[in-house]
Write a protein that holds these residues in place. Sequence first.
Motif, PDB file in Angstrom:
ATOM      1  N   MET A   1     -18.828   1.486 -17.614  1.00 24.60           N
ATOM      2  CA  MET A   1     -19.805   0.897 -16.730  1.00 24.60           C
ATOM      3  C   MET A   1     -19.172   0.222 -15.529  1.00 24.60           C
ATOM      4  O   MET A   1     -19.858  -0.131 -14.597  1.00 24.60           O
ATOM      5  CB  MET A   1     -20.648  -0.132 -17.488  1.00 24.60           C
TER       6      MET A   1
ATOM      7  N   LYS B   1     -31.184   7.975 -22.984  1.00 25.90           N
ATOM      8  CA  LYS B   1     -30.979   7.092 -21.825  1.00 25.90           C
ATOM      9  C   LYS B   1     -29.508   6.732 -21.649  1.00 25.90           C
ATOM     10  O   LYS B   1     -29.006   6.664 -20.526  1.00 25.90           O
ATOM     11  CB  LYS B   1     -31.779   5.804 -22.003  1.00 25.90           C
TER      12      LYS B   1
ATOM     13  N   ARG C   1     -24.732  10.038 -15.060  1.00 20.45           N
ATOM     14  CA  ARG C   1     -24.926   9.672 -13.655  1.00 20.45           C
ATOM     15  C   ARG C   1     -23.730   8.895 -13.119  1.00 20.45           C
ATOM     16  O   ARG C   1     -23.272   9.151 -12.004  1.00 20.45           O
ATOM     17  CB  ARG C   1     -26.171   8.804 -13.520  1.00 20.45           C
TER      18      ARG C   1
ATOM     19  N   THR D   1     -38.776   2.190 -14.858  1.00 20.93           N
ATOM     20  CA  THR D   1     -39.346   1.804 -16.153  1.00 20.93           C
ATOM     21  C   THR D   1     -38.853   0.437 -16.622  1.00 20.93           C
ATOM     22  O   THR D   1     -39.140   0.022 -17.742  1.00 20.93           O
ATOM     23  CB  THR D   1     -39.035   2.861 -17.241  1.00 20.93           C
TER      24      THR D   1
ATOM     25  N   LEU E   1     -29.550  -0.343 -15.556  1.00 18.53           N
ATOM     26  CA  LEU E   1     -29.687   0.425 -14.324  1.00 18.53           C
ATOM     27  C   LEU E   1     -30.554   1.679 -14.455  1.00 18.53           C
ATOM     28  O   LEU E   1     -31.328   1.995 -13.553  1.00 18.53           O
ATOM     29  CB  LEU E   1     -28.290   0.814 -13.828  1.00 18.53           C
ATOM     30  N   ALA E   2     -30.428   2.380 -15.584  1.00 14.21           N
ATOM     31  CA  ALA E   2     -31.202   3.610 -15.759  1.00 14.21           C
ATOM     32  C   ALA E   2     -32.703   3.301 -15.690  1.00 14.21           C
ATOM     33  O   ALA E   2     -33.449   3.987 -14.993  1.00 14.21           O
ATOM     34  CB  ALA E   2     -30.859   4.293 -17.070  1.00 14.21           C
ATOM     35  N   ASP E   3     -33.114   2.251 -16.392  1.00 14.61           N
ATOM     36  CA  ASP E   3     -34.528   1.874 -16.356  1.00 14.61           C
ATOM     37  C   ASP E   3     -34.937   1.423 -14.961  1.00 14.61           C
ATOM     38  O   ASP E   3     -36.022   1.739 -14.490  1.00 14.61           O
ATOM     39  CB  ASP E   3     -34.809   0.749 -17.362  1.00 14.61           C
TER      40      ASP E   3
ATOM     41  N   LEU F   1     -27.738   9.730 -20.278  1.00 10.95           N
ATOM     42  CA  LEU F   1     -28.125   9.923 -18.889  1.00 10.95           C
ATOM     43  C   LEU F   1     -27.356   8.951 -17.979  1.00 10.95           C
ATOM     44  O   LEU F   1     -26.812   9.355 -16.947  1.00 10.95           O
ATOM     45  CB  LEU F   1     -29.630   9.719 -18.739  1.00 10.95           C
ATOM     46  N   SER F   2     -27.291   7.693 -18.372  1.00  6.39           N
ATOM     47  CA  SER F   2     -26.562   6.705 -17.568  1.00  6.39           C
ATOM     48  C   SER F   2     -25.089   7.055 -17.456  1.00  6.39           C
ATOM     49  O   SER F   2     -24.503   6.971 -16.380  1.00  6.39           O
ATOM     50  CB  SER F   2     -26.673   5.309 -18.181  1.00  6.39           C
TER      51      SER F   2
ATOM     52  N   ASP G   1     -35.286   4.482 -12.743  1.00  9.47           N
ATOM     53  CA  ASP G   1     -36.391   5.349 -13.136  1.00  9.47           C
ATOM     54  C   ASP G   1     -37.735   4.635 -13.082  1.00  9.47           C
ATOM     55  O   ASP G   1     -38.754   5.193 -13.474  1.00  9.47           O
ATOM     56  CB  ASP G   1     -36.147   5.913 -14.543  1.00  9.47           C
TER      57      ASP G   1
ATOM     58  N   LEU H   1     -25.606  -3.462 -15.191  1.00  7.09           N
ATOM     59  CA  LEU H   1     -25.517  -2.010 -15.149  1.00  7.09           C
ATOM     60  C   LEU H   1     -26.190  -1.345 -16.340  1.00  7.09           C
ATOM     61  O   LEU H   1     -26.704  -0.238 -16.221  1.00  7.09           O
ATOM     62  CB  LEU H   1     -24.042  -1.585 -15.078  1.00  7.09           C
ATOM     63  N   SER H   2     -26.197  -2.002 -17.480  1.00 10.33           N
ATOM     64  CA  SER H   2     -26.816  -1.363 -18.642  1.00 10.33           C
ATOM     65  C   SER H   2     -28.336  -1.223 -18.458  1.00 10.33           C
ATOM     66  O   SER H   2     -28.984  -0.444 -19.144  1.00 10.33           O
ATOM     67  CB  SER H   2     -26.494  -2.137 -19.921  1.00 10.33           C
TER      68      SER H   2
ATOM     69  N   ARG I   1     -33.157  15.818 -17.670  1.00  5.78           N
ATOM     70  CA  ARG I   1     -33.901  14.666 -17.159  1.00  5.78           C
ATOM     71  C   ARG I   1     -33.928  14.650 -15.628  1.00  5.78           C
ATOM     72  O   ARG I   1     -34.987  14.545 -15.025  1.00  5.78           O
ATOM     73  CB  ARG I   1     -33.243  13.400 -17.718  1.00  5.78           C
ATOM     74  N   ASP I   2     -32.774  14.762 -15.002  1.00  7.34           N
ATOM     75  CA  ASP I   2     -32.716  14.581 -13.550  1.00  7.34           C
ATOM     76  C   ASP I   2     -32.934  15.869 -12.759  1.00  7.34           C
ATOM     77  O   ASP I   2     -33.480  15.833 -11.660  1.00  7.34           O
ATOM     78  CB  ASP I   2     -31.374  13.957 -13.133  1.00  7.34           C
TER      79      ASP I   2
ATOM     80  N   LEU J   1     -25.087   5.765  -6.341  1.00  9.07           N
ATOM     81  CA  LEU J   1     -25.643   6.381  -7.552  1.00  9.07           C
ATOM     82  C   LEU J   1     -26.944   7.118  -7.215  1.00  9.07           C
ATOM     83  O   LEU J   1     -27.162   8.252  -7.634  1.00  9.07           O
ATOM     84  CB  LEU J   1     -25.890   5.290  -8.599  1.00  9.07           C
TER      85      LEU J   1
ATOM     86  N   ILE K   1     -27.657  11.343  -7.327  1.00  7.40           N
ATOM     87  CA  ILE K   1     -28.777  12.033  -7.969  1.00  7.40           C
ATOM     88  C   ILE K   1     -29.567  12.831  -6.938  1.00  7.40           C
ATOM     89  O   ILE K   1     -29.952  13.976  -7.168  1.00  7.40           O
ATOM     90  CB  ILE K   1     -29.691  11.028  -8.707  1.00  7.40           C
TER      91      ILE K   1
ATOM     92  N   ARG L   1     -21.197   9.998 -10.164  1.00  6.48           N
ATOM     93  CA  ARG L   1     -21.018   9.115  -8.997  1.00  6.48           C
ATOM     94  C   ARG L   1     -19.544   8.845  -8.739  1.00  6.48           C
ATOM     95  O   ARG L   1     -19.087   8.890  -7.594  1.00  6.48           O
ATOM     96  CB  ARG L   1     -21.762   7.790  -9.202  1.00  6.48           C
TER      97      ARG L   1
ATOM     98  N   LEU M   1     -22.982   2.157 -24.493  1.00  9.34           N
ATOM     99  CA  LEU M   1     -22.143   2.297 -23.312  1.00  9.34           C
ATOM    100  C   LEU M   1     -20.976   1.362 -23.469  1.00  9.34           C
ATOM    101  O   LEU M   1     -21.174   0.176 -23.704  1.00  9.34           O
ATOM    102  CB  LEU M   1     -22.940   1.861 -22.083  1.00  9.34           C
TER     103      LEU M   1
ATOM    104  N   PHE N   1     -28.340  15.037 -18.343  1.00  8.41           N
ATOM    105  CA  PHE N   1     -28.530  14.950 -16.890  1.00  8.41           C
ATOM    106  C   PHE N   1     -29.371  16.116 -16.367  1.00  8.41           C
ATOM    107  O   PHE N   1     -30.296  15.930 -15.564  1.00  8.41           O
ATOM    108  CB  PHE N   1     -27.161  14.917 -16.190  1.00  8.41           C
TER     109      PHE N   1
END
Lengths: 83, 199
Positions: B106, B171, B178, A21, A14-16, B174-175, A19, A11-12, B149-150, A47, A51, B182, B101, B146
């Motif tokens: 998470m 980042k 999100r 990246t 996940l953002a990359d 942002l995570s 996106d 999960l850590s 960026r989003d 998720l 978004i 969710r 985090l 959020f």
Amino acid sequence: MDKEQHCPDLLSELADFMDGTATIEVCAEIEKHMAECPDCRVMVDTLEKTIYLYRNREERFELPSGFRERLFTSLHLEDYLKD
Amino acid sequence: MKQEETFSIDALRSGDREAFAAMVDEYSPKLYRLALRMLGDPQEAEDVLQDSLLKAYHAIDKFEGRSKVGTWLYRITSNEALMRLRKKQPALVSVDEPIQLDKGDMVPRQLEDWCCLPEDEFMTAEAMVQLDQAMEELSPALKAAFILRDLQGLSTEEAAETLEISESALKTRLSRARLQLRESLSIYFGDRVKEFMHG
Ligand SMILES: [Zn+2]
């Protein structure tokens, strides 16, 4: 899958991943894990949907009526309202 | 953000009203949406926008041109909105969001798959209220990350520069944002799925 150990590690990243990246290796690892772990699959799908819902609403957003007139007046820009 | 501006920075610096008007036209819709999503209140968002643009006008000589005008305006507006939020709900605003985090953040709690709901279910007035409420529960720092960026589509670099934090901190925020959204939406839409399946 050992949830306590494995899923949070994934999960850590996940953002990359979301996106676009993340490295190819990380992407492959996440894809592989999602294929084996229904919980993570649902997590990523919902998720992405989350978004999407916010973005979708933003795209349909309209400014309140009279917005520009009020703003220009408050900034003493009345002379430039015409165009 | 666009590279080319419809107005001249030099004209703006020398106090040219026409250039200021052009800047207002170019950026006010985006800045208004930023303020609205931060504050959740249209009237307050217009106030913040007016104050921010006035501030920008009076501080234009301090604009050094190292960042883009857009980033600079976003920074002024988000700071202004954050200041209002601090006044309204001081308890909610933690200055130091954890950089890492934690595991607790998470681990997903809601694991209902609600993606399969019919599209109409996501567009109801009630669903829109849920979106607002979930956003309102975010800390201002997470919310700002959020939104920029989003929702506004800034790059990680631009959003980090706007909030004056590192890209990795951006980042992380942002995570967290999100994931928290969710979780909130999953409670509501998860219930819709159950209703749907049982009648
Ligand atoms: Zn998993």
